[in-house]
Design an enzyme around this catalytic site. Structure first.
Site, PDB file in Angstrom:
ATOM      1  N   LYS A 117       6.963   6.227   2.069  1.00  0.00           N
ATOM      2  CA  LYS A 117       5.693   5.895   2.722  1.00  0.00           C
ATOM      3  C   LYS A 117       4.970   7.134   3.228  1.00  0.00           C
ATOM      4  O   LYS A 117       3.745   7.198   3.201  1.00  0.00           O
ATOM      5  CB  LYS A 117       5.913   4.913   3.872  1.00  0.00           C
ATOM      6  CG  LYS A 117       6.148   3.484   3.423  1.00  0.00           C
ATOM      7  CD  LYS A 117       5.839   2.536   4.571  1.00  0.00           C
ATOM      8  CE  LYS A 117       5.903   1.082   4.135  1.00  0.00           C
ATOM      9  NZ  LYS A 117       5.547   0.179   5.242  1.00  0.00           N
ATOM     10  N   LYS A 200       8.059  -2.957  -8.194  1.00  0.00           N
ATOM     11  CA  LYS A 200       8.086  -4.215  -7.453  1.00  0.00           C
ATOM     12  C   LYS A 200       6.668  -4.789  -7.317  1.00  0.00           C
ATOM     13  O   LYS A 200       5.711  -4.023  -7.153  1.00  0.00           O
ATOM     14  CB  LYS A 200       8.660  -3.909  -6.060  1.00  0.00           C
ATOM     15  CG  LYS A 200       9.186  -5.114  -5.344  1.00  0.00           C
ATOM     16  CD  LYS A 200       9.981  -4.710  -4.117  1.00  0.00           C
ATOM     17  CE  LYS A 200       9.942  -5.864  -3.118  1.00  0.00           C
ATOM     18  NZ  LYS A 200      10.840  -5.713  -2.006  1.00  0.00           N
ATOM     19  N   LYS A 203       1.679  -6.125  -2.523  1.00  0.00           N
ATOM     20  CA  LYS A 203       0.337  -6.426  -2.039  1.00  0.00           C
ATOM     21  C   LYS A 203      -0.519  -5.169  -1.968  1.00  0.00           C
ATOM     22  O   LYS A 203      -1.726  -5.250  -1.845  1.00  0.00           O
ATOM     23  CB  LYS A 203       0.397  -7.119  -0.671  1.00  0.00           C
ATOM     24  CG  LYS A 203       1.310  -6.490   0.343  1.00  0.00           C
ATOM     25  CD  LYS A 203       1.623  -7.474   1.480  1.00  0.00           C
ATOM     26  CE  LYS A 203       2.850  -7.017   2.269  1.00  0.00           C
ATOM     27  NZ  LYS A 203       3.433  -8.079   3.074  1.00  0.00           N
TER      28      LYS A 203
END
Ligand code: TRP
Length: 338
Positions: A117, A200, A203
């Site tokens: 991240k 994966k 969103k």
């Protein structure tokens, strides 16, 4: 003798975007299955975790309510499970602070989610993003949860939770926090991007065609499945035939998870068919299973006050469980007044 802990499930989802089929099959549907078993079930919208990366306040509010609607529309019963948003139970952050003092820099430095991240922008990422796993440990341990259903990507964080519990117990000479078990999703519930079978479903993916949103209508679902990336071969009749065919495997997995059956069973039926035949079958099944959920979500979203009431009641119940555990923790640590 080791302490006996009540069998208790805790899990959380970040309200950091709309709900996808990946959240549904990989998390929520599994949470529904655990409800009413031998476990007490506690499910949380982790808004404090979401803000470790920037969230627009209006979006955060909407996503939290939408996630709650998604839980309920999928079958989480707010009477049977404890359903709430994290920020309304301050015991999470209070225990989170204690755990910031237990967790070591070296442990957090090894967390792959932080590295992913933060990327190259480590110096500019929030302190909260770095400390995120200590708060996650607090989410779990403030209820003495024994089982945590999560995706493979969260396994490392649950292991850190175990390390924190063990170090706390050791340092203070107590047997107070349980060593929590991760309950990892099976391969069949790991939903991948429709555009790239090695990634994966997310969103945050730039392409909306890569995911099915729980708010998509029947046309959108059918179109996304029709356009999903595949290879030119027919479907195999045996699981081994899906090896090295990530996109084919993903669509078959989705079919099996939606139909609640095994991949073997699906392949026994569809082996030998072309994707031109299989994709419409999958689209029909997906619309069948998902549209009642999205319809109910849309209905609930027209009543935000009702959602807020459910969350407030859930937070009240959560606090009843968490506050004696926090109090006892403070006492163990030596906080006067506790
Ligand atoms: N880190 C989890 C995720 O990103 C969300 C989460 C926060 C969580 N606290 C948790 C999951 C506690 C399980 C238990 O998916």
């Amino acid at each position: 003798m080791a302490t006996e802990f009540t069998q208790r499930v805790f899990s959380g989802i970040q309200p950091s975007g709309g709900l996808t089929l990946g959240n549904y099959l990989g998390a929520i549907k599994r949470f529904v299955d655990m409800q009413g078993s031998d476990f007490e079930t506690i499910y949380c919208m982790v808004d404090l975790h979401a803000i470790t990366v920037w969230q627009d306040p209006a979006d955060l509010r909407k996503n939290t309510r939408e996630l709650c609607a998604g839980f309920i529309a999928s079958g989480i019963d707010p009477e049977q499970s404890v359903l709430f948003n994290q920020s309304q139970v301050p015991e999470h952050t209070q225990l989170g602070w204690i755990f910031n003092t237990v967790a070591r820099m070296g442990w957090l430095n090894r967390m792959t989610q932080f590295k992913d991240k933060a990327g190259k922008n480590r110096e500019n990422s929030s302190v909260g993003l770095f400390a995120y796993p200590a708060l996650m440990a607090a989410d779990i341990l403030v209820y003495h949860a024994t089982h945590v259903p999560v995706g493979e990507d969260q396994k490392q964080h649950v292991e850190l939770t175990r390390d924190i519990a063990a170090k706390f117990n050791h340092d203070y000479g107590v047997d107070f926090f349980p060593i929590t078990e991760p309950v990892i999703e099976g391969a069949a519930t790991r939903v991948m991007s429709l555009r790239d079978g090695s990634k994966k479903m997310s969103k945050s993916d730039a392409s909306d065609m890569s995911r099915i949103n729980m708010t998509d209508d029947a046309d959108a679902i059918a179109q996304k499945i029709r356009k999903a990336r595949t290879d030119p071969d027919a479907l195999p009749s045996e699981v081994e035939g899906l090896k090295d065919r990530a996109e084919a495997r993903n669509l078959v997995n989705i079919y099996a998870a939606l139909e609640d059956c095994s991949v073997e069973q699906v392949l026994a039926d569809v082996g030998g068919k072309q994707f031109s035949e299989f994709k419409p079958m999958l689209a029909e099944l997906a619309v069948d299973k998902l549209s009642p959920i999205s319809t109910e979500m849309a209905r609930l979203m027209t009543q935000p006050d009702e959602i807020d009431k459910i969350l407030a009641r859930g937070a009240e119940r959560a606090r009843e469980l968490a506050s004696p555990i926090l109090k006892k923790t403070y006492e163990i640590v030596g906080m006067v007044g506790s």
